[in-house]
Design a protein around this motif. Structure first.
Motif, PDB file in Angstrom:
ATOM      1  N   GLY A 252       0.789  -1.217   0.000  1.00 31.87           N
ATOM      2  CA  GLY A 252       0.000   0.000   0.000  1.00 31.87           C
ATOM      3  C   GLY A 252       0.822   1.268   0.000  1.00 31.87           C
ATOM      4  O   GLY A 252       0.345   2.315   0.457  1.00 31.87           O
ATOM      5  N   GLY A 253       2.025   1.191  -0.500  1.00 37.03           N
ATOM      6  CA  GLY A 253       2.879   2.371  -0.544  1.00 37.03           C
ATOM      7  C   GLY A 253       4.207   2.060  -1.190  1.00 37.03           C
ATOM      8  O   GLY A 253       4.394   0.998  -1.792  1.00 37.03           O
ATOM      9  N   THR A 254       5.134   2.988  -1.069  1.00 40.55           N
ATOM     10  CA  THR A 254       6.469   2.813  -1.635  1.00 40.55           C
ATOM     11  C   THR A 254       7.523   3.057  -0.563  1.00 40.55           C
ATOM     12  O   THR A 254       7.362   3.934   0.297  1.00 40.55           O
ATOM     13  CB  THR A 254       6.704   3.788  -2.809  1.00 40.55           C
ATOM     14  N   LEU A 255       8.587   2.289  -0.634  1.00 43.89           N
ATOM     15  CA  LEU A 255       9.676   2.418   0.326  1.00 43.89           C
ATOM     16  C   LEU A 255      10.423   3.725   0.093  1.00 43.89           C
ATOM     17  O   LEU A 255      10.839   4.020  -1.033  1.00 43.89           O
ATOM     18  CB  LEU A 255      10.630   1.232   0.189  1.00 43.89           C
ATOM     19  N   ALA A 256      10.594   4.497   1.164  1.00 44.15           N
ATOM     20  CA  ALA A 256      11.232   5.808   1.025  1.00 44.15           C
ATOM     21  C   ALA A 256      12.650   5.840   1.557  1.00 44.15           C
ATOM     22  O   ALA A 256      13.550   6.416   0.944  1.00 44.15           O
ATOM     23  CB  ALA A 256      10.391   6.877   1.726  1.00 44.15           C
ATOM     24  N   SER A 257      12.877   5.244   2.725  1.00 43.28           N
ATOM     25  CA  SER A 257      14.209   5.303   3.321  1.00 43.28           C
ATOM     26  C   SER A 257      14.401   4.145   4.287  1.00 43.28           C
ATOM     27  O   SER A 257      13.434   3.613   4.844  1.00 43.28           O
ATOM     28  CB  SER A 257      14.422   6.629   4.059  1.00 43.28           C
ATOM     29  N   VAL A 258      15.674   3.773   4.482  1.00 43.68           N
ATOM     30  CA  VAL A 258      16.055   2.756   5.470  1.00 43.68           C
ATOM     31  C   VAL A 258      17.348   3.203   6.128  1.00 43.68           C
ATOM     32  O   VAL A 258      18.302   3.587   5.435  1.00 43.68           O
ATOM     33  CB  VAL A 258      16.256   1.363   4.830  1.00 43.68           C
ATOM     34  N   THR A 259      17.383   3.187   7.436  1.00 43.62           N
ATOM     35  CA  THR A 259      18.615   3.440   8.185  1.00 43.62           C
ATOM     36  C   THR A 259      18.771   2.366   9.240  1.00 43.62           C
ATOM     37  O   THR A 259      17.786   1.803   9.732  1.00 43.62           O
ATOM     38  CB  THR A 259      18.607   4.823   8.856  1.00 43.62           C
ATOM     39  N   VAL A 260      20.036   2.080   9.584  1.00 42.74           N
ATOM     40  CA  VAL A 260      20.352   1.130  10.647  1.00 42.74           C
ATOM     41  C   VAL A 260      21.352   1.795  11.577  1.00 42.74           C
ATOM     42  O   VAL A 260      22.315   2.419  11.125  1.00 42.74           O
ATOM     43  CB  VAL A 260      20.926  -0.186  10.085  1.00 42.74           C
ATOM     44  N   ALA A 261      21.126   1.665  12.869  1.00 40.12           N
ATOM     45  CA  ALA A 261      22.036   2.235  13.871  1.00 40.12           C
ATOM     46  C   ALA A 261      22.372   1.167  14.896  1.00 40.12           C
ATOM     47  O   ALA A 261      21.578   0.250  15.148  1.00 40.12           O
ATOM     48  CB  ALA A 261      21.397   3.441  14.554  1.00 40.12           C
ATOM     49  N   ASP A 262      23.562   1.284  15.490  1.00 38.47           N
ATOM     50  CA  ASP A 262      23.927   0.334  16.543  1.00 38.47           C
ATOM     51  C   ASP A 262      23.405   0.833  17.884  1.00 38.47           C
ATOM     52  O   ASP A 262      22.688   1.839  17.963  1.00 38.47           O
ATOM     53  CB  ASP A 262      25.439   0.105  16.562  1.00 38.47           C
ATOM     54  N   SER A 263      23.763   0.131  18.945  1.00 35.29           N
ATOM     55  CA  SER A 263      23.220   0.455  20.262  1.00 35.29           C
ATOM     56  C   SER A 263      23.654   1.822  20.762  1.00 35.29           C
ATOM     57  O   SER A 263      23.011   2.401  21.639  1.00 35.29           O
ATOM     58  CB  SER A 263      23.649  -0.618  21.273  1.00 35.29           C
ATOM     59  N   LYS A 264      24.729   2.382  20.218  1.00 34.77           N
ATOM     60  CA  LYS A 264      25.176   3.721  20.594  1.00 34.77           C
ATOM     61  C   LYS A 264      24.512   4.811  19.751  1.00 34.77           C
ATOM     62  O   LYS A 264      24.754   5.996  19.973  1.00 34.77           O
ATOM     63  CB  LYS A 264      26.699   3.826  20.431  1.00 34.77           C
ATOM     64  N   GLY A 265      23.709   4.399  18.796  1.00 33.93           N
ATOM     65  CA  GLY A 265      23.083   5.359  17.904  1.00 33.93           C
ATOM     66  C   GLY A 265      23.921   5.713  16.700  1.00 33.93           C
ATOM     67  O   GLY A 265      23.520   6.548  15.886  1.00 33.93           O
ATOM     68  N   ASP A 266      25.092   5.082  16.559  1.00 29.00           N
ATOM     69  CA  ASP A 266      25.940   5.371  15.404  1.00 29.00           C
ATOM     70  C   ASP A 266      25.378   4.690  14.164  1.00 29.00           C
ATOM     71  O   ASP A 266      24.987   3.514  14.202  1.00 29.00           O
ATOM     72  CB  ASP A 266      27.360   4.872  15.649  1.00 29.00           C
ATOM     73  N   PRO A 267      25.330   5.403  13.040  1.00 30.17           N
ATOM     74  CA  PRO A 267      24.780   4.805  11.815  1.00 30.17           C
ATOM     75  C   PRO A 267      25.666   3.695  11.285  1.00 30.17           C
ATOM     76  O   PRO A 267      26.899   3.749  11.385  1.00 30.17           O
ATOM     77  CB  PRO A 267      24.723   5.982  10.845  1.00 30.17           C
ATOM     78  N   VAL A 268      25.042   2.683  10.726  1.00 28.96           N
ATOM     79  CA  VAL A 268      25.739   1.570  10.107  1.00 28.96           C
ATOM     80  C   VAL A 268      25.718   1.795   8.597  1.00 28.96           C
ATOM     81  O   VAL A 268      24.641   1.898   7.997  1.00 28.96           O
ATOM     82  CB  VAL A 268      25.069   0.234  10.448  1.00 28.96           C
ATOM     83  N   PRO A 269      26.866   1.914   7.942  1.00 29.12           N
ATOM     84  CA  PRO A 269      26.877   2.158   6.491  1.00 29.12           C
ATOM     85  C   PRO A 269      26.214   1.015   5.731  1.00 29.12           C
ATOM     86  O   PRO A 269      26.371  -0.164   6.075  1.00 29.12           O
ATOM     87  CB  PRO A 269      28.366   2.244   6.158  1.00 29.12           C
ATOM     88  N   GLY A 270      25.468   1.363   4.726  1.00 27.38           N
ATOM     89  CA  GLY A 270      24.802   0.360   3.905  1.00 27.38           C
ATOM     90  C   GLY A 270      24.238   0.997   2.656  1.00 27.38           C
ATOM     91  O   GLY A 270      24.259   2.220   2.480  1.00 27.38           O
ATOM     92  N   THR A 271      23.704   0.161   1.767  1.00 24.39           N
ATOM     93  CA  THR A 271      23.165   0.619   0.486  1.00 24.39           C
ATOM     94  C   THR A 271      21.702   0.216   0.374  1.00 24.39           C
ATOM     95  O   THR A 271      21.367  -0.961   0.565  1.00 24.39           O
ATOM     96  CB  THR A 271      23.959   0.013  -0.683  1.00 24.39           C
ATOM     97  N   LEU A 272      20.853   1.180   0.054  1.00 23.79           N
ATOM     98  CA  LEU A 272      19.427   0.922  -0.118  1.00 23.79           C
ATOM     99  C   LEU A 272      19.104   0.764  -1.599  1.00 23.79           C
ATOM    100  O   LEU A 272      19.477   1.592  -2.421  1.00 23.79           O
ATOM    101  CB  LEU A 272      18.600   2.074   0.459  1.00 23.79           C
ATOM    102  N   ASN A 273      18.406  -0.305  -1.917  1.00 24.88           N
ATOM    103  CA  ASN A 273      17.828  -0.504  -3.237  1.00 24.88           C
ATOM    104  C   ASN A 273      16.310  -0.420  -3.055  1.00 24.88           C
ATOM    105  O   ASN A 273      15.651  -1.421  -2.763  1.00 24.88           O
ATOM    106  CB  ASN A 273      18.240  -1.848  -3.820  1.00 24.88           C
ATOM    107  N   ALA A 274      15.769   0.794  -3.191  1.00 25.62           N
ATOM    108  CA  ALA A 274      14.347   1.000  -2.905  1.00 25.62           C
ATOM    109  C   ALA A 274      13.468   0.211  -3.867  1.00 25.62           C
ATOM    110  O   ALA A 274      12.443  -0.351  -3.470  1.00 25.62           O
ATOM    111  CB  ALA A 274      14.018   2.493  -2.971  1.00 25.62           C
ATOM    112  N   ALA A 275      13.877   0.157  -5.121  1.00 27.37           N
ATOM    113  CA  ALA A 275      13.062  -0.563  -6.110  1.00 27.37           C
ATOM    114  C   ALA A 275      13.027  -2.060  -5.803  1.00 27.37           C
ATOM    115  O   ALA A 275      11.992  -2.714  -5.958  1.00 27.37           O
ATOM    116  CB  ALA A 275      13.609  -0.314  -7.511  1.00 27.37           C
TER     117      ALA A 275
END
Length: 413
Positions: A81-104
Motif C-alpha cells: 500500500g505504498g512505496t519504500l522511502a528510506s532505510v537506516t540502521v544504527a547500533d546500540s550507541k546510535g551510530d549509523p551503520v553504512p549500507g546501500t538501499l535498493n528501494a526498487a
C-alpha cells in the motif's frame, strides 16, 4: 587483486565484539517473527484527515537453513500500500551503520558484515500510495547474538607476529582454522586489509582453502611499517561458519639482508643494504637430494635442531647409508619440508655437493650467519634444477607477479 596499500589507518572502525564461536541468532524485541508492521508514534495508521490507508512495512532478515541470521546478506523490506522511502540502521550507541538501499528491489545491504553480539535498530519509512495519508515508519530492534562453540570462522595464525621486525621478502600469511569455500573467498579477502607507512603495490594470493598470503610486487623497503586488519567479525566462510573476531597485527620491515647461494660455485654471498658483508663457502645437496632453488624467505631460526633422515622421508632404518639423527647448531629454517642453512657435524669441510638438501656452512660461518639473518630475509639458491614450491614455507617470490595476482579473487587494476 592488485591493491595499493593505504598509507594511513584512518578508516572507520568496525563495531566488532569478540565472542565465542558459532552461528548467529536473531532476537527481535517484542516479537518472535522476523517482521513487523508496527508504525511509529504519529506514523499515520489513522487517516490523518485523508482517505488514503497507511502503508504497511514488513522487515525480513536473511537466515541460513538452521534459522540463524546471515550477517553479510541484504535485509528485505516489503511495503504494502505504498512505496519504500528510506532505510537506516544504527547500533546500540546510535551510530549509523553504512549500507546501500535498493528501494526498487526492497533491500538494504550492509557495507560490512554486521558484528555479532551487537544490538541494532533498523528504521524503514514508506509513503502511502493514495493522497492524504501520512508516511509510515517501522522500527525493528534486533541483535546478532554471540554464537555458540563449534561453528566459528577463526584464524589459526597470522604471520609475522605482532611487533616483529622482519626481512624484505616476508609476506603476510593468514591461515584459517577451517576451509573457506571458493564462493566466500572474495568476501573474506575484502575484509583482509593491509596498510603501510610507505606506499606499496601488493595483492593477496590463495594457496589453498585455508591459507592466503599478501606480498608486495617487489621486496619491501626497509623501515616500512605494516598493519594487517582481518575484519572477520560476522563474515561467512561459505561452509556454515561465521567470524566472531577481528584481528590486527602490526610489524616493521628491518634492514635489507639478502643471501645468494650459487650451488655450482659452492658459495654464498651475504649483503646488507646492497653492501657485501661476506662470501662464504657452502655445501649443497648431492644428486638426488638437490637443494631447493629460488627465493625462500627465512621462516625462523633456532640455536639447535634435531635433524633426522626419517622426518623428511629419506631413511628410517638406523645404520642405513642415508640414515642420520643429529642435533646440530645454528639452524636457519627455509622450507616447511626441512631445508635449513646450518652447520653439520657430518660435513665439516664445505665446498662441494654432499648434503641431503640443506646448505651447510663451517661452524664459524654458520654462527656468524645465524647472528646476521632474521625472519623474512631472502635466501636465493641458484644452479639447482627445481625451485621450492611457493607455499613450501614463504617462497612467495618464486611466483611471477602475473602468477601471483592470478591467485587473487579480485580482478587486477
Amino acid at each position: 587483486m592488485i591493491r595499493t596499500a593505504d598509507t594511513g589507518h584512518g578508516r572507520a572502525p568496525r563495531r566488532a565484539v569478540a565472542g565465542a564461536a558459532g552461528l548467529v541468532a536473531l532476537v527481535l524485541a517484542g516479537t518472535a517473527a522476523c517482521s513487523s508492521s508496527t508504525s511509529s508514534s504519529g506514523g499515520g495508521h489513522g487517516s490523518g484527515g485523508g482517505d488514503a490507508a497507511p502503508a504497511t512495512i514488513s522487515v525480513t532478515l536473511a537466515k541460513d537453513s538452521s534459522g540463524d541470521v546471515i550477517p553479510d546478506q541484504p535485509v528485505r523490506i516489503a511495503v504494502k500500500g505504498g512505496t519504500l522511502a528510506s532505510v537506516t540502521v544504527a547500533d546500540s550507541k546510535g551510530d549509523p551503520v553504512p549500507g546501500t538501499l535498493n528501494a526498487a528491489g526492497g533491500t538494504w545491504t550492509p557495507s560490512a558484515p554486521l558484528a555479532v553480539g551487537v544490538a541494532y535498530t533498523l528504521s524503514a519509512s514508506a509513503a502511502p500510495s493514495g493522497q492524504g495519508g501520512k508516511p509510515t515508519t517501522d522500527r525493528v530492534p534486533f541483535t546478532v547474538e554471540t554464537p555458540g562453540s563449534g561453528s566459528s570462522m577463526l584464524l589459526d595464525s597470522i604471520t609475522p607476529e605482532k611487533d616483529a621486525v622482519v626481512g624484505v621478502a616476508m609476506p603476510v600469511s593468514v591461515v584459517f582454522s577451517k576451509p573457506v569455500a571458493d564462493s566466500a573467498r572474495a568476501a573474506v579477502e575484502k575484509q583482509l586489509k593491509v596498510t603501510t607507512s610507505i606506499p606499496v603495490t601488493g595483492a593477496w594470493h590463495w594457496f589453498s582453502s585455508t591459507r592466503a598470503d599478501w606480498r608486495p610486487q617487489t621486496y619491501w623497503k626497509s623501515g616500512t611499517k605494516v598493519t594487517v586488519d582481518a575484519d572477520l567479525d560476522g563474515v561467512s566462510d561459505g561452509n556454515g561458519r561465521i567470524g566472531v573476531h577481528d584481528y590486527q597485527h602490526s610489524f616493521t620491515i628491518g634492514s635489507d639482508v639478502e643471501a645468494v647461494v650459487d650451488a655450482a660455485a659452492h658459495t654464498m654471498k651475504v649483503t646488507q643494504d646492497g653492501r657485501l658483508l661476506r662470501q662464504l663457502t657452502v655445501d649443497t645437496g648431492a644428486k638426488g637430494y638437490q637443494t631447493w632453488g629460488g627465493t625462500m624467505a627465512v621462516i625462523d631460526k633456532q640455536p639447535q635442531v634435531e635433524m633426522t633422515s626419517c622426518s623428511v622421508g629419506i631413511q628410517c632404518t638406523p645404520g642405513g647409508p642415508n640414515y642420520y639423527d643429529l642435533k646440530l647448531p645454528w639452524d636457519v629454517h627455509l622450507t616447511f619440508s626441512g631445508t635449513y642453512v646450518h652447520y653439520s657435524t657430518g660435513d665439516t669441510d664445505p665446498g662441494d655437493s654432499t648434503s641431503h638438501g640443506c646448505v651447510h656452512l663451517s661452524l664459524a660461518d654458520a654462527k656468524w650467519f645465524y647472528g646476521v639473518v632474521k625472519q623474512g630475509d631472502p635466501v636465493t639458491v641458484t644452479g639447482v634444477p627445481k625451485n621450492a614450491d611457493p607455499d613450501n614455507g614463504y617462497a612467495d617470490f618464486n611466483l611471477s607477479w602475473a602468477q601471483w595476482t592470478a591467485g587473487s579473487t579480485t580482478p587486477t587494476s
